[in-house]
Motif scaffolding. Structure first.
Motif, PDB file in Angstrom:
ATOM      1  N   LEU A 115      13.217 -72.406   2.400  1.00 36.44           N
ATOM      2  CA  LEU A 115      12.518 -72.489   3.393  1.00 36.44           C
ATOM      3  C   LEU A 115      13.227 -72.555   4.969  1.00 36.44           C
ATOM      4  CD1 LEU A 115       9.916 -74.878   2.203  1.00 36.44           C
ATOM      5  CD2 LEU A 115       9.610 -72.466   2.485  1.00 36.44           C
ATOM      6  N   LEU A 116      14.340 -73.202   4.758  1.00 35.70           N
ATOM      7  CA  LEU A 116      15.111 -73.328   6.191  1.00 35.70           C
ATOM      8  C   LEU A 116      16.012 -71.814   6.188  1.00 35.70           C
ATOM      9  CD1 LEU A 116      17.340 -76.538   5.391  1.00 35.70           C
ATOM     10  CD2 LEU A 116      15.618 -76.025   7.148  1.00 35.70           C
ATOM     11  N   VAL A 117      16.127 -70.958   5.266  1.00 36.85           N
ATOM     12  CA  VAL A 117      16.625 -69.788   5.379  1.00 36.85           C
ATOM     13  C   VAL A 117      15.442 -68.930   5.984  1.00 36.85           C
ATOM     14  CG1 VAL A 117      17.472 -67.792   4.401  1.00 36.85           C
ATOM     15  CG2 VAL A 117      18.439 -69.840   3.696  1.00 36.85           C
ATOM     16  N   GLY A 118      14.255 -68.978   5.334  1.00 37.40           N
ATOM     17  CA  GLY A 118      13.199 -68.423   5.972  1.00 37.40           C
ATOM     18  C   GLY A 118      12.771 -68.657   7.439  1.00 37.40           C
ATOM     19  N   VAL A 119      12.726 -69.704   7.846  1.00 33.70           N
ATOM     20  CA  VAL A 119      12.712 -70.165   9.258  1.00 33.70           C
ATOM     21  C   VAL A 119      13.744 -69.834  10.116  1.00 33.70           C
ATOM     22  CG1 VAL A 119      12.508 -72.176  10.734  1.00 33.70           C
ATOM     23  CG2 VAL A 119      11.197 -72.252   8.710  1.00 33.70           C
ATOM     24  N   ALA A 120      14.779 -69.820   9.591  1.00 31.50           N
ATOM     25  CA  ALA A 120      16.164 -69.229  10.379  1.00 31.50           C
ATOM     26  C   ALA A 120      15.926 -68.002  10.859  1.00 31.50           C
ATOM     27  CB  ALA A 120      17.298 -69.473   9.689  1.00 31.50           C
ATOM     28  N   ILE A 121      15.524 -66.990   9.763  1.00 36.38           N
ATOM     29  CA  ILE A 121      15.319 -65.768   9.722  1.00 36.38           C
ATOM     30  C   ILE A 121      14.250 -65.333  10.769  1.00 36.38           C
ATOM     31  CG2 ILE A 121      14.627 -63.546   8.589  1.00 36.38           C
ATOM     32  CD1 ILE A 121      16.067 -64.524   5.968  1.00 36.38           C
ATOM     33  N   GLY A 122      13.186 -65.952  10.650  1.00 39.86           N
ATOM     34  CA  GLY A 122      12.036 -65.862  11.674  1.00 39.86           C
ATOM     35  C   GLY A 122      12.482 -66.152  13.121  1.00 39.86           C
TER      36      GLY A 122
ATOM     37  N   GLY B 117       8.564 -62.490  13.822  1.00 37.88           N
ATOM     38  CA  GLY B 117       9.284 -63.356  13.779  1.00 37.88           C
ATOM     39  C   GLY B 117       8.359 -64.948  13.540  1.00 37.88           C
ATOM     40  N   LEU B 118       7.539 -65.026  14.387  1.00 35.74           N
ATOM     41  CA  LEU B 118       6.304 -66.026  14.251  1.00 35.74           C
ATOM     42  C   LEU B 118       5.735 -65.891  12.844  1.00 35.74           C
ATOM     43  CD1 LEU B 118       6.298 -68.197  16.349  1.00 35.74           C
ATOM     44  CD2 LEU B 118       4.250 -67.151  17.217  1.00 35.74           C
ATOM     45  N   MET B 119       5.398 -64.727  12.520  1.00 36.54           N
ATOM     46  CA  MET B 119       4.610 -64.459  11.366  1.00 36.54           C
ATOM     47  C   MET B 119       5.518 -64.937  10.050  1.00 36.54           C
ATOM     48  SD  MET B 119       1.350 -63.394  11.402  1.00 36.54           S
ATOM     49  CE  MET B 119       1.286 -62.831  10.008  1.00 36.54           C
TER      50      MET B 119
END
Length: 93
Positions: A17-24, A36-38
């Protein structure tokens, strides 16, 4: 250097999840802020689903408060971010 993978299933989800938020967030900074917000919003919804699925003894870092609190607020935040990305009108070109 040896990488240490988290032992509990919840901590493994938390890392993803941290990786997903960082990518966004990188997407938001680099230009396509709606996409990115999506990504961030969907990542939070996945985090809420992970909190529901992962058993209590393996929840790890996904646990903040009670299960109901964690699922409610994480899902609310994720859905709100997705709605924000979809509903904000485009600015002047």
């Amino acid at each position: 250097m040896k990488l240490i993978w988290p032992r509990s299933r919840g901590s493994q989800f938390y890392l993803l999840l941290l990786v997903g938020v960082a990518i966004g967030l990188l997407m938001v900074v680099s230009g396509p802020w709606r996409a990115g917000l999506m990504v961030v919003g969907v990542t939070f919804v996945i985090g809420a689903l992970a909190r529901v699925v992962v058993s209590a003894e393996h929840v790890g870092m996904l646990r903040v408060r009670s299960k109901a609190f964690d699922v409610f607020w994480t899902a609310t935040l994720g859905i709100s971010l997705c709605l924000l990305a979809l509903l904000v009108p485009p600015g002047p070109s």
